[in-house]
Design a protein around this motif. Structure first.
Motif, mmCIF file in Angstrom:
data_model
loop_
_atom_site.group_PDB
_atom_site.id
_atom_site.type_symbol
_atom_site.label_atom_id
_atom_site.label_comp_id
_atom_site.label_asym_id
_atom_site.label_seq_id
_atom_site.Cartn_x
_atom_site.Cartn_y
_atom_site.Cartn_z
ATOM 1 N N GLU A 112 0.983 -1.244 0.070
ATOM 2 C CA GLU A 112 -0.088 0.103 0.012
ATOM 3 C C GLU A 112 0.820 1.075 -0.020
ATOM 4 O O GLU A 112 0.448 2.177 -0.604
ATOM 5 N N GLU A 113 1.952 1.260 0.848
ATOM 6 C CA GLU A 113 2.573 2.265 0.818
ATOM 7 C C GLU A 113 3.263 2.543 -0.396
ATOM 8 O O GLU A 113 3.550 3.676 -1.099
ATOM 9 N N GLU A 114 3.928 1.551 -0.938
ATOM 10 C CA GLU A 114 4.632 1.531 -2.293
ATOM 11 C C GLU A 114 3.687 2.137 -3.468
ATOM 12 O O GLU A 114 4.273 2.834 -4.249
ATOM 13 N N SER A 115 2.374 1.720 -3.358
ATOM 14 C CA SER A 115 1.664 2.206 -4.458
ATOM 15 C C SER A 115 1.352 3.412 -4.469
ATOM 16 O O SER A 115 1.035 4.280 -5.228
ATOM 17 N N ILE A 116 1.168 3.920 -3.090
ATOM 18 C CA ILE A 116 0.778 5.551 -2.906
ATOM 19 C C ILE A 116 1.978 6.273 -3.246
ATOM 20 O O ILE A 116 1.755 7.465 -3.823
ATOM 21 N N VAL A 117 3.252 6.001 -2.925
ATOM 22 C CA VAL A 117 4.535 6.648 -3.411
ATOM 23 C C VAL A 117 4.443 6.801 -4.746
ATOM 24 O O VAL A 117 4.658 7.967 -5.447
ATOM 25 N N ARG A 118 4.083 5.590 -5.772
ATOM 26 C CA ARG A 118 4.127 5.741 -7.213
ATOM 27 C C ARG A 118 2.942 6.656 -7.779
ATOM 28 O O ARG A 118 3.290 7.416 -8.746
ATOM 29 N N GLU A 119 1.829 6.626 -7.089
ATOM 30 C CA GLU A 119 0.786 7.621 -7.274
ATOM 31 C C GLU A 119 1.223 9.222 -7.314
ATOM 32 O O GLU A 119 0.844 9.892 -7.856
ATOM 33 N N LEU A 120 1.847 9.311 -6.275
ATOM 34 C CA LEU A 120 2.597 10.728 -5.891
ATOM 35 C C LEU A 120 3.784 11.282 -6.804
ATOM 36 O O LEU A 120 4.475 11.857 -6.299
ATOM 37 N N GLU A 121 3.789 10.749 -7.777
ATOM 38 C CA GLU A 121 4.994 10.923 -8.441
ATOM 39 C C GLU A 121 5.344 12.276 -8.841
ATOM 40 O O GLU A 121 6.210 12.833 -8.713
ATOM 41 N N LEU A 122 4.216 13.074 -9.306
ATOM 42 C CA LEU A 122 4.484 14.461 -9.550
ATOM 43 C C LEU A 122 4.694 15.551 -8.239
ATOM 44 O O LEU A 122 5.363 16.213 -8.449
ATOM 45 N N GLU A 123 4.229 14.841 -7.211
ATOM 46 C CA GLU A 123 4.610 15.778 -6.189
ATOM 47 C C GLU A 123 5.882 15.320 -5.541
ATOM 48 O O GLU A 123 6.769 16.312 -5.171
ATOM 49 N N ASN A 124 6.382 14.252 -5.853
ATOM 50 C CA ASN A 124 7.919 14.057 -5.667
ATOM 51 C C ASN A 124 8.548 15.004 -6.625
ATOM 52 O O ASN A 124 9.719 15.266 -6.263
ATOM 53 N N VAL A 125 8.265 15.085 -7.751
ATOM 54 C CA VAL A 125 9.020 15.895 -8.827
ATOM 55 C C VAL A 125 9.067 17.395 -8.330
ATOM 56 O O VAL A 125 10.183 18.020 -8.149
ATOM 57 N N VAL A 126 8.104 17.701 -7.851
ATOM 58 C CA VAL A 126 7.890 19.044 -7.386
ATOM 59 C C VAL A 126 8.715 19.304 -6.147
ATOM 60 O O VAL A 126 9.498 20.304 -5.791
ATOM 61 N N ARG A 127 8.694 18.228 -4.893
ATOM 62 C CA ARG A 127 9.636 18.228 -3.951
ATOM 63 C C ARG A 127 10.926 18.236 -4.151
ATOM 64 O O ARG A 127 11.889 19.035 -3.416
ATOM 65 N N LEU A 128 11.542 17.371 -5.294
ATOM 66 C CA LEU A 128 12.727 17.347 -5.413
ATOM 67 C C LEU A 128 13.452 18.729 -6.250
ATOM 68 O O LEU A 128 14.478 19.501 -6.021
ATOM 69 N N LYS A 129 12.562 19.529 -6.956
ATOM 70 C CA LYS A 129 12.693 20.709 -7.567
ATOM 71 C C LYS A 129 13.028 21.826 -6.606
ATOM 72 O O LYS A 129 13.807 22.406 -6.776
ATOM 73 N N LYS A 130 11.997 21.583 -5.550
ATOM 74 C CA LYS A 130 12.199 22.669 -4.166
ATOM 75 C C LYS A 130 13.481 22.601 -3.593
ATOM 76 O O LYS A 130 14.000 23.637 -3.358
ATOM 77 N N ILE A 131 13.895 21.340 -3.449
ATOM 78 C CA ILE A 131 15.160 21.073 -2.741
ATOM 79 C C ILE A 131 16.381 21.664 -3.441
ATOM 80 O O ILE A 131 17.334 22.249 -2.991
ATOM 81 N N LEU A 132 16.598 21.633 -4.811
ATOM 82 C CA LEU A 132 17.418 21.972 -5.698
ATOM 83 C C LEU A 132 17.400 23.411 -5.868
ATOM 84 O O LEU A 132 18.385 24.141 -6.142
ATOM 85 N N MET A 133 16.179 24.044 -5.861
ATOM 86 C CA MET A 133 16.206 25.483 -5.830
ATOM 87 C C MET A 133 16.967 26.078 -4.535
ATOM 88 O O MET A 133 17.132 27.296 -4.530
ATOM 89 N N MET A 134 16.704 25.576 -3.504
ATOM 90 C CA MET A 134 17.399 25.902 -2.125
ATOM 91 C C MET A 134 18.827 25.592 -2.251
ATOM 92 O O MET A 134 19.586 26.393 -1.565
ATOM 93 N N SER A 135 19.181 24.835 -3.233
ATOM 94 C CA SER A 135 20.648 24.510 -3.182
ATOM 95 C C SER A 135 21.548 25.817 -3.757
ATOM 96 O O SER A 135 20.965 26.639 -4.279
ATOM 97 N N VAL A 136 22.756 25.882 -3.488
ATOM 98 C CA VAL A 136 23.488 26.897 -3.623
ATOM 99 C C VAL A 136 23.657 27.149 -5.208
ATOM 100 O O VAL A 136 23.716 28.280 -5.738
ATOM 101 N N ASN A 137 24.235 26.157 -6.025
ATOM 102 C CA ASN A 137 24.120 26.141 -7.291
ATOM 103 C C ASN A 137 23.402 25.389 -8.235
ATOM 104 O O ASN A 137 23.521 25.185 -9.267
#
Length: 447
Positions: free
Chosen positions: A149-174
């Motif tokens: 169930e957890e694995e399927s939920i994580v797969r369904e939230l793929e677009l949210e994970n993309v946004v999450r990674l983009k935010k972390i990269l935006m906070m990085s120095v370079n």
């Protein structure tokens, strides 16, 4: 001045002679270890230096609910680690108890693995493997369903994970981060196991793989909603609903002190001034913010607090271990002592030292030991945590199972029939005999 005569006929000053002898005695005493025969000798002990680690062990205000949550989650992570090892077995998702007894250090257990398995019958199931009735262990069906169930939920939230990674990269120095740091914090960020292929490589318009262990951001969306920090949304809500002045809310953070927190003289005034202090926000990238400033710069420290606050908001459970957070220091440009910053702001963060680890919580994200705003991934994990909290309770149905229910499926035994009965394989090779002692039968029921 008085002099004394030495054996060789040389004259030596008395004061020089006594000073030399005292130095010899002092050096000889420093070489002798402290013990029962020299306990009466006077020794000077070096004063302990006050650091973040020493302050964490002092009498600071504890949040017992979050401490208990850390201990339970530590047990759950150990159970999931054991399940992960079982799932990689060639013969099937089960393993002999004799092999498990060797994994105490691998699983970081302070008790025998057999005792750990017996404590959680809702997670682990012990059965006799034919034809020699060796005692083996596997994960229960209920636990396997929750993991899927957890694995399927994580797969369904793929677009949210993309946004999450983009935010972390935006906070990085370079605009770059180490993939290894993301891999270590995969569960905390809610990423799938194969996030490198399923997210980083798949969304090539957003991410670029610079090398094997470095990922970069193609284009940052600073003007969109993705560049707005969570604390800024909270400030807007406070300004609109509570009719507070912009001067009070423009640079402030939500403060939630633990129960029983004692305020030192002048603490409230310093906190009030710090809340009004302007700073460079997490998603504002300027060349002047190279996160290297003089020690004691309050504006720089407030920027670090803003970066940590936003990073914890991006995690699934609003918490992360300090050792995992350290791997993001270089990428996010946080070249300060993280423990010092966290301990300095007890109303924003809480650091727990339970479970042989240091875990940082975002205080505003919790009500008691539950999330203030639950999400689907955390809800699935809470169901697993309930099995940990059950322990050995409500096991009447587990004890009344028939033999047909506790024998593993025939598909899992196909490889077992072709195995030599004189040798049994494990992760470190083979051992003769292939027998397993029923470890669980030897333990006391009250353990």
């Amino acid at each position: 001045m008085m002099t004394i005569l030495v054996r060789l006929g040389q004259k030596v000053n008395v004061t020089q002679f006594l000073f030399k002898k005292s130095n010899q005695v002092h050096s000889s005493l420093s070489e002798i270890p402290y013990g029962p025969f020299n306990s009466s000798l006077q020794r000077r002990w070096k004063k302990l230096q006050e650091t973040a680690k020493t302050r964490m062990q002092e009498q600071r205000t504890r949040d017992h609910k979050l401490d208990k949550l850390v201990l339970r989650l530590r047990q759950l992570n150990r159970a999931l680690s054991l399940q992960q090892i079982m799932s990689t077995r060639k013969r099937g998702p089960y393993v002999s108890l004799q092999i498990i007894s060797r994994w105490k250090n691998v699983l970081s257990l302070n008790i025998p693995p057999g005792s750990f398995i017996r404590k959680y019958p809702h997670i682990f199931e012990v059965f006799a493997l034919p034809p020699r009735r060796n005692m083996c262990c596997k994960v229960t069906k209920k636990m396997r369903d929750l993991i899927r169930e957890e694995e399927s939920i994580v797969r369904e939230l793929e677009l949210e994970n993309v946004v999450r990674l983009k935010k972390i990269l935006m906070m990085s120095v370079n605009g770059k981060l180490n993939i290894h740091a993301l891999r270590l914090s995969r569960r905390e960020l809610g990423l799938p196991i194969d996030f490198r292929e399923s997210i980083l490589s798949k969304y090539s318009d957003d991410f670029v793989l610079i090398d094997l262990e470095t990922v970069g951001l193609v284009e940052s969306d600073k003007k969109g909603l993705r560049g707005v920090a969570e604390v800024e949304k909270w400030r807007e809500k406070e300004f609109r609903e509570k009719w507070l002045s912009e001067f009070e809310t423009k640079y402030s953070f939500p403060i939630n002190f633990p129960t029983g927190f004692s305020f030192e003289p002048g603490f409230r005034e310093r906190l009030k001034n710090w809340q009004r202090l302007p700073y460079v926000k997490p998603y504002d990238r300027t060349e002047s913010v190279r996160i290297r400033t003089n020690k004691g710069n309050d504006q720089f420290e407030k920027r670090v607090v803003g970066v940590l606050h936003e990073f914890l908001c991006l995690t699934v459970s609003k918490m992360i271990e300090v050792q995992q957070l350290v791997h993001f220091r270089k990428g996010l440009g946080i070249e300060v002592n993280l423990r010092e910053v966290i301990l300095k702001h007890p109303g924003i963060f809480y650091i727990s030292t339970k479970g042989n680890a240091e875990t940082v919580f975002l205080r505003e994200g919790y009500i008691g030991w539950c999330l203030a705003e639950p999400n689907s991934v955390d809800t699935a994990r809470r169901k697993m945590l309930e099995l940990i909290l059950l322990g050995v309770r409500n096991t009447k149905q587990l004890r009344t199972r028939t033999e047909n229910e506790i024998i593993i499926d025939q598909n899992e035994l196909e490889n077992e029939e072709n195995v030599n009965t004189n040798e049994t394989e494990n992760d470190w090779g083979t051992y003769a005999g292939g027998w397993a002692i029923p470890i669980l039968d030897t333990f006391d029921a009250n353990e």
